[in-house]
Motif scaffolding. Sequence first.
Motif, PDB file in Angstrom:
ATOM      1  N   VAL A   1     -40.454  74.572  42.730  1.00 12.67           N
ATOM      2  CA  VAL A   1     -39.893  75.542  41.779  1.00 12.67           C
ATOM      3  C   VAL A   1     -39.318  74.783  40.590  1.00 12.67           C
ATOM      4  CG1 VAL A   1     -38.108  77.292  41.448  1.00 12.67           C
ATOM      5  CG2 VAL A   1     -39.354  77.203  43.608  1.00 12.67           C
ATOM      6  N   SER A   2     -39.543  75.295  39.389  1.00 13.09           N
ATOM      7  CA  SER A   2     -38.861  74.725  38.224  1.00 13.09           C
ATOM      8  C   SER A   2     -37.355  74.753  38.469  1.00 13.09           C
ATOM      9  CB  SER A   2     -39.174  75.542  36.968  1.00 13.09           C
ATOM     10  OG  SER A   2     -40.522  75.427  36.591  1.00 13.09           O
ATOM     11  N   ALA A   3     -36.715  73.629  38.258  1.00  9.12           N
ATOM     12  CA  ALA A   3     -35.289  73.521  38.577  1.00  9.12           C
ATOM     13  C   ALA A   3     -34.453  74.569  37.847  1.00  9.12           C
ATOM     14  CB  ALA A   3     -34.795  72.122  38.244  1.00  9.12           C
ATOM     15  N   CYS A   4     -34.828  74.879  36.610  1.00 13.09           N
ATOM     16  CA  CYS A   4     -34.029  75.850  35.851  1.00 13.09           C
ATOM     17  C   CYS A   4     -34.158  77.254  36.435  1.00 13.09           C
ATOM     18  CB  CYS A   4     -34.420  75.827  34.380  1.00 13.09           C
ATOM     19  SG  CYS A   4     -36.163  76.190  34.075  1.00 13.09           S
ATOM     20  N   LEU A   5     -35.293  77.562  37.067  1.00 18.72           N
ATOM     21  CA  LEU A   5     -35.441  78.866  37.724  1.00 18.72           C
ATOM     22  C   LEU A   5     -34.560  78.962  38.962  1.00 18.72           C
ATOM     23  CD1 LEU A   5     -39.305  79.523  37.674  1.00 18.72           C
ATOM     24  CD2 LEU A   5     -37.545  80.667  36.312  1.00 18.72           C
TER      25      LEU A   5
ATOM     26  N   LEU B   1     -37.261  70.992  41.078  1.00 17.60           N
ATOM     27  CA  LEU B   1     -37.269  69.763  40.278  1.00 17.60           C
ATOM     28  C   LEU B   1     -37.528  70.096  38.814  1.00 17.60           C
ATOM     29  CD1 LEU B   1     -39.524  67.547  42.592  1.00 17.60           C
ATOM     30  CD2 LEU B   1     -37.031  67.417  42.366  1.00 17.60           C
ATOM     31  N   CYS B   2     -37.019  69.213  37.936  1.00 21.04           N
ATOM     32  CA  CYS B   2     -37.277  69.339  36.501  1.00 21.04           C
ATOM     33  C   CYS B   2     -38.007  68.083  36.019  1.00 21.04           C
ATOM     34  CB  CYS B   2     -35.984  69.500  35.716  1.00 21.04           C
ATOM     35  SG  CYS B   2     -36.256  69.449  33.927  1.00 21.04           S
ATOM     36  N   PRO B   3     -39.233  68.220  35.562  1.00 16.38           N
ATOM     37  CA  PRO B   3     -39.965  67.035  35.119  1.00 16.38           C
ATOM     38  C   PRO B   3     -39.352  66.348  33.905  1.00 16.38           C
ATOM     39  CG  PRO B   3     -41.150  69.049  34.557  1.00 16.38           C
ATOM     40  CD  PRO B   3     -40.036  69.448  35.457  1.00 16.38           C
ATOM     41  N   GLU B   4     -38.754  67.131  33.017  1.00 18.39           N
ATOM     42  CA  GLU B   4     -38.211  66.507  31.808  1.00 18.39           C
ATOM     43  C   GLU B   4     -36.976  65.671  32.130  1.00 18.39           C
ATOM     44  OE1 GLU B   4     -38.062  69.465  28.645  1.00 18.39           O
ATOM     45  OE2 GLU B   4     -40.035  70.194  29.234  1.00 18.39           O
ATOM     46  N   VAL B   5     -36.147  66.145  33.031  1.00 13.76           N
ATOM     47  CA  VAL B   5     -34.988  65.354  33.455  1.00 13.76           C
ATOM     48  C   VAL B   5     -35.448  64.123  34.247  1.00 13.76           C
ATOM     49  CG1 VAL B   5     -32.946  65.352  34.942  1.00 13.76           C
ATOM     50  CG2 VAL B   5     -33.372  67.275  33.393  1.00 13.76           C
TER      51      VAL B   5
ATOM     52  N   CYS C   1     -28.860  73.293  35.870  1.00  6.32           N
ATOM     53  CA  CYS C   1     -28.653  73.079  34.435  1.00  6.32           C
ATOM     54  C   CYS C   1     -29.562  71.937  33.965  1.00  6.32           C
ATOM     55  CB  CYS C   1     -27.188  72.770  34.155  1.00  6.32           C
ATOM     56  SG  CYS C   1     -26.831  72.573  32.397  1.00  6.32           S
ATOM     57  N   THR C   2     -30.815  72.292  33.680  1.00  8.64           N
ATOM     58  CA  THR C   2     -31.791  71.272  33.271  1.00  8.64           C
ATOM     59  C   THR C   2     -32.471  71.617  31.955  1.00  8.64           C
ATOM     60  OG1 THR C   2     -33.516  72.395  34.566  1.00  8.64           O
ATOM     61  CG2 THR C   2     -32.300  70.617  35.657  1.00  8.64           C
ATOM     62  N   ARG C   3     -32.207  72.788  31.413  1.00 10.51           N
ATOM     63  CA  ARG C   3     -32.911  73.220  30.203  1.00 10.51           C
ATOM     64  C   ARG C   3     -32.522  72.377  28.988  1.00 10.51           C
ATOM     65  NH1 ARG C   3     -34.913  78.335  29.168  1.00 10.51           N
ATOM     66  NH2 ARG C   3     -33.715  78.342  27.224  1.00 10.51           N
ATOM     67  N   TYR C   4     -33.407  72.389  27.998  1.00  9.54           N
ATOM     68  CA  TYR C   4     -33.141  71.636  26.763  1.00  9.54           C
ATOM     69  C   TYR C   4     -31.852  72.104  26.089  1.00  9.54           C
ATOM     70  CZ  TYR C   4     -34.589  75.611  23.935  1.00  9.54           C
ATOM     71  OH  TYR C   4     -34.662  76.848  23.352  1.00  9.54           O
TER      72      TYR C   4
ATOM     73  N   ARG D   1     -43.371  79.431  29.072  1.00 12.06           N
ATOM     74  CA  ARG D   1     -43.085  79.014  27.690  1.00 12.06           C
ATOM     75  C   ARG D   1     -42.512  77.602  27.587  1.00 12.06           C
ATOM     76  NH1 ARG D   1     -39.520  82.170  24.739  1.00 12.06           N
ATOM     77  NH2 ARG D   1     -38.313  82.556  26.611  1.00 12.06           N
ATOM     78  N   SER D   2     -42.796  76.774  28.562  1.00 10.22           N
ATOM     79  CA  SER D   2     -42.294  75.399  28.560  1.00 10.22           C
ATOM     80  C   SER D   2     -43.440  74.420  28.349  1.00 10.22           C
ATOM     81  CB  SER D   2     -41.620  75.109  29.912  1.00 10.22           C
ATOM     82  OG  SER D   2     -41.581  73.718  30.151  1.00 10.22           O
ATOM     83  N   PRO D   3     -43.245  73.387  27.515  1.00 10.17           N
ATOM     84  CA  PRO D   3     -44.298  72.383  27.352  1.00 10.17           C
ATOM     85  C   PRO D   3     -44.545  71.568  28.615  1.00 10.17           C
ATOM     86  CG  PRO D   3     -42.302  71.747  26.180  1.00 10.17           C
ATOM     87  CD  PRO D   3     -42.090  73.147  26.654  1.00 10.17           C
ATOM     88  N   SER D   4     -43.667  71.678  29.589  1.00  8.99           N
ATOM     89  CA  SER D   4     -43.890  71.042  30.887  1.00  8.99           C
ATOM     90  C   SER D   4     -44.422  72.023  31.923  1.00  8.99           C
ATOM     91  CB  SER D   4     -42.585  70.440  31.433  1.00  8.99           C
ATOM     92  OG  SER D   4     -42.199  69.319  30.704  1.00  8.99           O
ATOM     93  N   CYS D   5     -43.822  73.200  31.991  1.00 14.62           N
ATOM     94  CA  CYS D   5     -44.013  74.089  33.141  1.00 14.62           C
ATOM     95  C   CYS D   5     -44.877  75.324  32.882  1.00 14.62           C
ATOM     96  CB  CYS D   5     -42.646  74.532  33.669  1.00 14.62           C
ATOM     97  SG  CYS D   5     -41.657  73.183  34.359  1.00 14.62           S
ATOM     98  N   ALA D   6     -45.234  75.612  31.649  1.00 17.46           N
ATOM     99  CA  ALA D   6     -45.967  76.850  31.352  1.00 17.46           C
ATOM    100  C   ALA D   6     -47.329  76.897  32.055  1.00 17.46           C
ATOM    101  CB  ALA D   6     -46.183  76.971  29.845  1.00 17.46           C
TER     102      ALA D   6
HETATM  103  S1  SF4 Z   1     -39.041  71.231  32.154  1.00 22.53           S
HETATM  104 FE1  SF4 Z   1     -37.972  72.996  31.297  1.00 22.53          FE
HETATM  105  S2  SF4 Z   1     -38.925  74.750  32.303  1.00 22.53           S
HETATM  106 FE2  SF4 Z   1     -39.477  72.941  33.503  1.00 22.53          FE
HETATM  107  S3  SF4 Z   1     -37.883  72.767  35.091  1.00 22.53           S
HETATM  108 FE3  SF4 Z   1     -37.204  71.525  33.366  1.00 22.53          FE
HETATM  109  S4  SF4 Z   1     -35.897  72.888  32.186  1.00 22.53           S
HETATM  110 FE4  SF4 Z   1     -37.132  74.182  33.509  1.00 22.53          FE
END
Ligand code: SF4
Length: 147
Positions: free
Chosen positions: A4-8, A37-41, A12-15, A109-114
């Motif tokens: 699952v996307s961590a922000c879902l 998990l959040c790939p960007e973090v 607190c992983t969002r930009y 709508r995420s460049p990682s998760c969309a």
């Molecule tokens: S990359 Fe963005 S959409 Fe994906 S888990 Fe991280 S904060 Fe959420």
Amino acid sequence: MILVSACLWGLCTRYDSRVLAVPTWLAQLPHADILALCPEVLGGLTVPRPAARIVGATPGREGTDVLAGRARVLTAEGLDVSAAFIAGAQAVLARALAAGVRRAYLKDRSPSCAHDPQGHNPRGGPGQGVLTALLLAQGIEVMEVRA
Ligand code: SF4
């Protein structure tokens, strides 16, 4: 195990560091089955961080193009963060494979998760994030969650 996307999952992983409410249906899944998990973090980016978008890609295959070096992920200021996005997606994939993940619920709508290859989301966003492309290439099912 379900990725699952961590922000879902309310982390607190969002930009923009905004914390999302966990969808009711998601909160009702057995917590022991969730790998959030959040790939960007995991790629080393901070919270908050500048918003980024994929440029130079084929619509619907943006993540694949970034992984292949045909497109880049840039911040509004033009900073190339492609390497961090790819490294983070690879880190998530490694953990997902180790955990036996076969399905992922990822944020739209995420460049990682969309994952919106036909462009059906009325709020826009890329058709395919970098993590999404990597998971699909490994045969992991990806379901997009609008949030
Ligand atoms: S990359 Fe963005 S959409 Fe994906 S888990 Fe991280 S904060 Fe959420």
